[in-house]
Write a protein that holds these residues in place. Structure first.
Motif, PDB file in Angstrom:
ATOM      1  N   LYS A  45     -55.779  39.316  10.615  1.00 39.47           N
ATOM      2  CA  LYS A  45     -55.336  38.344  11.941  1.00 39.47           C
ATOM      3  C   LYS A  45     -56.393  38.130  13.330  1.00 39.47           C
ATOM      4  O   LYS A  45     -56.537  39.275  13.386  1.00 39.47           O
ATOM      5  CB  LYS A  45     -53.994  38.429  11.980  1.00 39.47           C
ATOM      6  CG  LYS A  45     -52.473  39.085  11.511  1.00 39.47           C
ATOM      7  CD  LYS A  45     -51.697  38.708  11.950  1.00 39.47           C
ATOM      8  CE  LYS A  45     -50.687  38.852  11.208  1.00 39.47           C
ATOM      9  NZ  LYS A  45     -48.948  39.410  11.366  1.00 39.47           N
ATOM     10  N   LYS A  46     -56.477  36.992  14.301  1.00 37.43           N
ATOM     11  CA  LYS A  46     -57.102  37.125  15.045  1.00 37.43           C
ATOM     12  C   LYS A  46     -56.295  35.679  15.927  1.00 37.43           C
ATOM     13  O   LYS A  46     -55.620  34.959  15.750  1.00 37.43           O
ATOM     14  CB  LYS A  46     -58.182  35.749  14.350  1.00 37.43           C
ATOM     15  CG  LYS A  46     -59.185  37.119  13.864  1.00 37.43           C
ATOM     16  CD  LYS A  46     -60.848  36.112  14.178  1.00 37.43           C
ATOM     17  CE  LYS A  46     -61.560  37.397  12.911  1.00 37.43           C
ATOM     18  NZ  LYS A  46     -63.004  36.140  12.782  1.00 37.43           N
ATOM     19  N   ASN A  47     -56.748  36.217  17.125  1.00 43.43           N
ATOM     20  CA  ASN A  47     -55.927  35.364  18.726  1.00 43.43           C
ATOM     21  C   ASN A  47     -56.878  33.572  19.305  1.00 43.43           C
ATOM     22  O   ASN A  47     -58.391  34.419  18.878  1.00 43.43           O
ATOM     23  CB  ASN A  47     -55.155  35.962  19.330  1.00 43.43           C
ATOM     24  CG  ASN A  47     -54.254  36.899  18.996  1.00 43.43           C
ATOM     25  OD1 ASN A  47     -53.366  36.188  18.028  1.00 43.43           O
ATOM     26  ND2 ASN A  47     -53.929  37.634  19.398  1.00 43.43           N
ATOM     27  N   ILE A  48     -56.682  33.045  19.094  1.00 47.10           N
ATOM     28  CA  ILE A  48     -57.085  31.666  19.759  1.00 47.10           C
ATOM     29  C   ILE A  48     -57.102  31.253  20.141  1.00 47.10           C
ATOM     30  O   ILE A  48     -55.768  30.825  20.563  1.00 47.10           O
ATOM     31  CB  ILE A  48     -57.709  31.024  18.627  1.00 47.10           C
ATOM     32  CG1 ILE A  48     -58.253  31.239  17.371  1.00 47.10           C
ATOM     33  CG2 ILE A  48     -59.215  29.468  19.160  1.00 47.10           C
ATOM     34  CD1 ILE A  48     -58.439  30.692  16.380  1.00 47.10           C
ATOM     35  N   SER A  49     -57.413  31.077  22.097  1.00 46.35           N
ATOM     36  CA  SER A  49     -57.177  30.346  22.757  1.00 46.35           C
ATOM     37  C   SER A  49     -57.020  28.810  22.401  1.00 46.35           C
ATOM     38  O   SER A  49     -58.200  28.676  22.044  1.00 46.35           O
ATOM     39  CB  SER A  49     -57.492  30.996  24.006  1.00 46.35           C
ATOM     40  OG  SER A  49     -57.505  32.039  24.421  1.00 46.35           O
ATOM     41  N   VAL A  50     -55.837  28.383  23.592  1.00 48.88           N
ATOM     42  CA  VAL A  50     -56.280  26.877  22.862  1.00 48.88           C
ATOM     43  C   VAL A  50     -56.526  26.366  24.733  1.00 48.88           C
ATOM     44  O   VAL A  50     -55.604  26.924  25.331  1.00 48.88           O
ATOM     45  CB  VAL A  50     -54.701  26.021  22.889  1.00 48.88           C
ATOM     46  CG1 VAL A  50     -54.659  25.115  22.401  1.00 48.88           C
ATOM     47  CG2 VAL A  50     -54.022  26.748  21.488  1.00 48.88           C
ATOM     48  N   LYS A  51     -56.812  25.192  24.649  1.00 50.47           N
ATOM     49  CA  LYS A  51     -57.133  24.604  25.794  1.00 50.47           C
ATOM     50  C   LYS A  51     -56.049  24.333  26.615  1.00 50.47           C
ATOM     51  O   LYS A  51     -54.948  23.814  25.753  1.00 50.47           O
ATOM     52  CB  LYS A  51     -58.318  23.753  26.014  1.00 50.47           C
ATOM     53  CG  LYS A  51     -59.975  24.346  25.248  1.00 50.47           C
ATOM     54  CD  LYS A  51     -61.300  23.488  25.547  1.00 50.47           C
ATOM     55  CE  LYS A  51     -62.523  23.785  25.582  1.00 50.47           C
ATOM     56  NZ  LYS A  51     -63.505  22.994  24.861  1.00 50.47           N
ATOM     57  N   PRO A  52     -55.797  23.879  28.039  1.00 46.39           N
ATOM     58  CA  PRO A  52     -54.619  23.187  28.517  1.00 46.39           C
ATOM     59  C   PRO A  52     -54.329  21.904  28.601  1.00 46.39           C
ATOM     60  O   PRO A  52     -56.126  21.422  28.075  1.00 46.39           O
ATOM     61  CB  PRO A  52     -55.104  23.703  30.244  1.00 46.39           C
ATOM     62  CG  PRO A  52     -55.933  24.136  30.312  1.00 46.39           C
ATOM     63  CD  PRO A  52     -56.743  24.730  29.002  1.00 46.39           C
ATOM     64  N   GLY A  53     -53.470  21.523  28.495  1.00 46.68           N
ATOM     65  CA  GLY A  53     -52.696  19.821  28.564  1.00 46.68           C
ATOM     66  C   GLY A  53     -53.441  18.926  27.655  1.00 46.68           C
ATOM     67  O   GLY A  53     -52.314  20.409  26.476  1.00 46.68           O
ATOM     68  N   LEU A  54     -53.742  18.325  27.034  1.00 47.51           N
ATOM     69  CA  LEU A  54     -54.752  17.547  25.535  1.00 47.51           C
ATOM     70  C   LEU A  54     -55.321  18.047  24.978  1.00 47.51           C
ATOM     71  O   LEU A  54     -55.716  17.700  23.416  1.00 47.51           O
ATOM     72  CB  LEU A  54     -54.320  16.480  25.349  1.00 47.51           C
ATOM     73  CG  LEU A  54     -53.241  15.029  26.688  1.00 47.51           C
ATOM     74  CD1 LEU A  54     -53.173  14.395  26.153  1.00 47.51           C
ATOM     75  CD2 LEU A  54     -51.600  15.979  25.500  1.00 47.51           C
ATOM     76  N   GLY A  55     -56.106  19.426  25.205  1.00 49.29           N
ATOM     77  CA  GLY A  55     -57.304  20.190  24.660  1.00 49.29           C
ATOM     78  C   GLY A  55     -56.361  20.787  23.764  1.00 49.29           C
ATOM     79  O   GLY A  55     -55.222  21.454  23.524  1.00 49.29           O
ATOM     80  N   GLY A  56     -57.268  21.386  22.104  1.00 52.99           N
ATOM     81  CA  GLY A  56     -56.718  21.495  21.245  1.00 52.99           C
ATOM     82  C   GLY A  56     -57.551  22.900  20.665  1.00 52.99           C
ATOM     83  O   GLY A  56     -57.950  23.772  21.699  1.00 52.99           O
ATOM     84  N   PHE A  57     -58.290  23.312  19.691  1.00 58.56           N
ATOM     85  CA  PHE A  57     -58.517  24.694  19.168  1.00 58.56           C
ATOM     86  C   PHE A  57     -59.510  24.571  17.671  1.00 58.56           C
ATOM     87  O   PHE A  57     -58.865  22.774  17.497  1.00 58.56           O
ATOM     88  CB  PHE A  57     -57.651  25.674  19.015  1.00 58.56           C
ATOM     89  CG  PHE A  57     -56.711  26.055  17.967  1.00 58.56           C
ATOM     90  CD1 PHE A  57     -56.711  25.120  16.826  1.00 58.56           C
ATOM     91  CD2 PHE A  57     -55.046  24.583  18.489  1.00 58.56           C
ATOM     92  CE1 PHE A  57     -55.691  25.534  15.377  1.00 58.56           C
ATOM     93  CE2 PHE A  57     -54.148  24.844  17.818  1.00 58.56           C
ATOM     94  CZ  PHE A  57     -54.878  24.226  16.535  1.00 58.56           C
ATOM     95  N   SER A  58     -60.230  25.125  18.094  1.00 59.36           N
ATOM     96  CA  SER A  58     -60.808  25.224  15.926  1.00 59.36           C
ATOM     97  C   SER A  58     -60.629  26.086  15.307  1.00 59.36           C
ATOM     98  O   SER A  58     -60.832  27.317  16.139  1.00 59.36           O
ATOM     99  CB  SER A  58     -62.473  24.784  16.531  1.00 59.36           C
ATOM    100  OG  SER A  58     -62.678  23.771  17.574  1.00 59.36           O
ATOM    101  N   ILE A  59     -60.756  26.033  14.888  1.00 56.91           N
ATOM    102  CA  ILE A  59     -60.340  27.059  13.468  1.00 56.91           C
ATOM    103  C   ILE A  59     -61.501  27.527  12.710  1.00 56.91           C
ATOM    104  O   ILE A  59     -62.158  27.037  12.646  1.00 56.91           O
ATOM    105  CB  ILE A  59     -59.237  26.753  12.833  1.00 56.91           C
ATOM    106  CG1 ILE A  59     -57.675  26.394  13.483  1.00 56.91           C
ATOM    107  CG2 ILE A  59     -59.287  27.912  11.274  1.00 56.91           C
ATOM    108  CD1 ILE A  59     -57.153  26.351  12.080  1.00 56.91           C
ATOM    109  N   PRO A  60     -62.413  28.665  12.560  1.00 56.51           N
ATOM    110  CA  PRO A  60     -63.051  28.935  12.115  1.00 56.51           C
ATOM    111  C   PRO A  60     -63.506  28.781  10.889  1.00 56.51           C
ATOM    112  O   PRO A  60     -62.151  29.460   9.993  1.00 56.51           O
ATOM    113  CB  PRO A  60     -63.512  30.523  12.560  1.00 56.51           C
ATOM    114  CG  PRO A  60     -62.182  30.577  12.746  1.00 56.51           C
ATOM    115  CD  PRO A  60     -60.932  30.139  13.784  1.00 56.51           C
TER     116      PRO A  60
END
Length: 767
Positions: A175-190
């Motif tokens: 398991k890993k934790n990924i930070s999500v950008k605030p606002g309407l920003g998203g995240f990238s899954i490796p």
């Protein structure tokens, strides 16, 4: 997992970033130390640790909210304050983490134990900088701290935004934790798993990670739609709007109709919704939609002084200072002799006459006193006025002037307005498919005035929709699963034409006024505006209008060389005041805002007794008039006199007292309110048609009326119908005046020979 699959996956594109603007670890460490030093050691003018105490209160109260004034940070360290303005996306998160560490440093051990189970502190920013107009924002503001103001016209439902995503490898269960950008920003899954390969286990395939929703961390998020203030939209331009994104403690603060000033990060998001193809001749891969991620919000509420402070670049923290500087000016105006007439003369000075109507509009602008009863009931203080009369009597010009002089105002036309446009509507978002509220004119004018022209052209269903907004000053919505109540604390100034285009003196008031009594009773004052044809009046009006066209200004100030100087001093003084006898528009607007926010008069016992006796007398007069109308077989008065009219007189007396900043409304104020009520609503209720007694009409007119009656009997047999317009056209071909034709039809209707059908469009002979 269906919820995750249904939502689009946002990504953070590194647009407008380069190595020169990247923040090194050394600068981040130095900024963190400066933030920590600011929270723990900044002292205000009274030599107290301002933010240390605020951190303590935020932790003890459990709201986890810290208000930070950027001017304080600028005085403490100008460099770090500039970094907040130019790179807020990076330094705001660092500031919140530092605030958490500072809070843990100053709190007790017991409180620290409870703090570990609560969310991170949210830092809410405020500033004294002058807000920008929405139409002034451009691409150069992207990624920077921006301050704008406007009115909220729509709000979405509250959603859960993931702040930290937990992913799990399907093969090795890492398991890993990924930070999500605030606002309407998203995240990238490796796409690949970097865990070491264990002997006997197959290597992890490509794209092995899945999201574990139950282990993710979330925060509340809401979208708002902010529109330009109506008074700031240039003539001929469409009002512009921008999307706001609020999160955590700022969620649910602003509702449609609220005027706010926000401080936020001007950001961009992908313009193409999920699943939409971008193939074609136009490359849309780099097109982004702008939005503002809010990091600070100040509410205007219903204080009209906010408009003037915002224009001058002063925030709510300095409102008291602005009022103190202007208080002497406002008190000087309130002590001017004959101020009531001066204010009335200042209402649309380019319009000749209509003295009582201008006084009524002055009362509408100042308004009465709003009362909040112990049981939670609220009694409105806003005054509603209806102008009903002939065309070309300056009704629309009066409405336009009120729109300009009122601190908060919205102008609309009855023909182009619907029930949803006046109250509120439920809109479905095209991209997300969810429903959200969008306020109408009554909601946008909360705390001000709604000017409705061509009120008679509105559909009946649309007029019924504003009943609640005019009396209870709320708008109840129960649509598409949304049940809520919006505020519409606004006065209504409406203009309308009579039923026949022009007011017909040969007809009773009930025939000229085609509105229902349910809507008429909600107007405090109803004026019948007639185009009176007299030589003296026509000469005066012609002289006034020609003077306006020749000089470009009203005749009351022709040749006045001190007008511009007095405008700069914000008040007419000395000889100019005596000659002109009025205030300029800017001074009047400021005085209205000051009086509405600082004065709330109440009736004296003597004035209350006088008002009670007068109301009983008015009701008795109307009762006798109704009995006489029933005896004659005539229609009852079109305007009912009820307890609402008693409250209307109270509001008028309070508004007149408020003009002089008086804390009480005495007998003099009540007498003037009663006079205004009698020359408006009472005259409209008591107006009757011309007498039909034979001795009243001249012999030649009587003979003409009898001739018309004979023509109608020959033309219509019993039981047949004909359009009233067609009948009048046929009668007028015989060289008969329209007055005699209408009088004959009216007499035959009163005798019972004729009757109206199809909403007065058809005439039927019954005997």
């Amino acid at each position: 997992m269906t919820e995750w699959d249904a939502q689009p996956v946002y990504y953070g594109a590194p647009t407008f970033q380069n190595n020169e603007k990247s923040i090194s670890e050394l600068s981040r460490y130095a900024a963190k130390e400066k933030f920590r030093d600011f929270f723990l050691h900044y002292t205000s003018s009274d030599s107290c640790f301002k933010y240390r105490e605020r951190l303590q209160r935020a932790i003890n109260s459990g709201d986890n909210l810290l208000d930070l004034f950027l001017d304080d940070l600028h005085r403490f360290d100008e460099d770090i304050a500039n970094l907040i303005r130019t790179h807020p996306e990076d330094y705001l998160q660092l500031m919140e983490r530092t605030a958490d560490e500072a809070a843990q440093h100053i709190c007790s051990v017991d409180t620290l134990h409870e703090r570990t189970m609560k969310a991170q502190l949210q830092v809410v920013l405020s500033s004294s900088e002058k807000p920008m107009a929405i139409r002034q924002i451009n691409a150069t503001n992207i990624g920077k701290l921006t301050c704008i103001r406007g009115i909220v016209i729509a709000s979405s439902r509250v959603r859960a935004k993931a702040t930290t995503i937990t992913i799990c490898c399907k093969n090795c269960q890492v398991k890993k934790n990924i930070s999500v950008k605030p606002g309407l920003g998203g995240f990238s899954i490796p796409r690949t798993c970097d865990s070491p390969v264990v002997e006997g286990m197959e290597p992890c395939p490509l794209d092995p990670f899945v999201i574990v929703p139950d282990e993710c961390e979330y925060a509340d998020q809401q979208s708002l739609k902010l529109q330009e203030l109506p008074e700031e939209v240039p003539t001929g331009e469409m009002p512009r709007s921008i999307q706001l994104v609020v999160d955590r403690k700022l969620v649910g603060v602003a509702v449609p109709g609220t005027r706010i000033c926000v401080l936020g990060i001007y950001s961009i998001s992908s313009s193409a919704p999920s699943g939409t193809s971008t193939s074609g001749t136009l490359n849309t891969s780099m097109v982004r939609n702008p939005y503002l991620r809010v990091v600070g919000m100040s509410m205007e509420g219903t204080d009209p002084l906010y408009r003037f402070t915002a224009n001058s670049g002063v925030t709510g923290d300095d409102i008291s200072l602005l009022q103190h500087d202007d208080e002497e000016l406002m008190i000087r105006i309130s002590r001017m002799p004959n101020l009531y007439s001066i204010i009335a003369n200042s209402i649309a000075p380019e319009i000749y006459g209509h003295e009582d109507i201008k006084k009524a509009i002055a009362c509408l602008l100042f308004a009465g006193s709003t009362k909040h009863l112990p049981d939670g009931m609220r009694i409105r203080g806003d005054i509603n006025v209806l102008l009903l009369g002939d065309p070309s009597t300056a009704k629309s010009q009066l409405l336009k002037f009120v729109e300009k002089v009122a601190p908060i105002s919205v102008y609309t036309s009855g023909k182009g307005s619907s029930a949803a446009g006046l109250t509120a509507s439920v809109i479905r978002d095209a991209s997300s498919g969810e429903f959200h509220l969008e306020g109408g004119a009554m909601v946008l004018a909360d705390g001000g005035v709604v000017c409705i022209d061509e009120f008679d052209k509105m559909r009946l269903a649309d007029r019924v929709a504003i009943h609640e907004a005019m009396e209870q000053q709320t708008i109840s919505i129960a649509k598409a699963g949304i049940t809520t109540v919006l505020n519409s604390r606004a006065a209504v100034l409406a203009a309308a034409n009579p039923a026949f285009g022009r007011y017909d003196d040969t007809r009773a008031a009930s025939e000229n006024i085609e509105f229902q009594s349910t809507i008429l009773s909600r107007f405090d004052l109803i004026f019948i505006v007639r185009d009176i044809r007299t030589d003296a009046r026509d000469s005066s009006i012609a002289k006034h209008v020609i003077g306006l066209h020749r000089q470009g200004q009203d005749t009351g100030l022709l040749g006045s060389s001190t007008l511009q100087d007095s405008a700069e001093d914000h008040i007419l003084t000395g000889e100019s005041e005596l000659d002109a006898g009025r205030l300029d528009m800017r001074t009047l607007r400021r005085f209205i805002a000051y009086a509405r926010s600082r004065c709330s008069p109440r009736l004296t016992p003597e004035a209350a007794e006088l008002l009670k006796n007068s109301y009983v007398s008015i009701r008795q007069e109307l009762r006798h008039a109704a009995i006489e109308s029933d005896a004659k077989g005539e229609a009852p008065p079109p305007v009912p006199i009820t307890v609402r009219q008693l409250e209307a007189i109270v509001r008028l007396a309070e508004a007149i007292a408020k003009m002089s900043l008086s804390p009480v409304a005495n007998e003099h104020h009540v007498l003037e309110a009663l006079r205004l009520f009698r020359v408006s609503t009472m005259d409209a209720a008591n107006s009757e048609a011309l007498p039909v007694v034979d001795g009243i009409l001249r012999p030649e007119v009587l003979a003409e009326v009898q001739r018309v009656e004979a023509m109608i009997r020959r033309r219509l047999f019993v039981g047949s119908t004909m359009s009233e317009r067609r009948m009048l056209d046929e009668i007028l071909k015989s060289s008969i005046t329209e007055f005699a034709a209408r009088k004959a039809i009216q007499i035959m209707i009163q005798r019972g020979e004729l009757e109206y059908r199809k909403q007065r469009h058809l005439i039927c002979r019954v005997r």
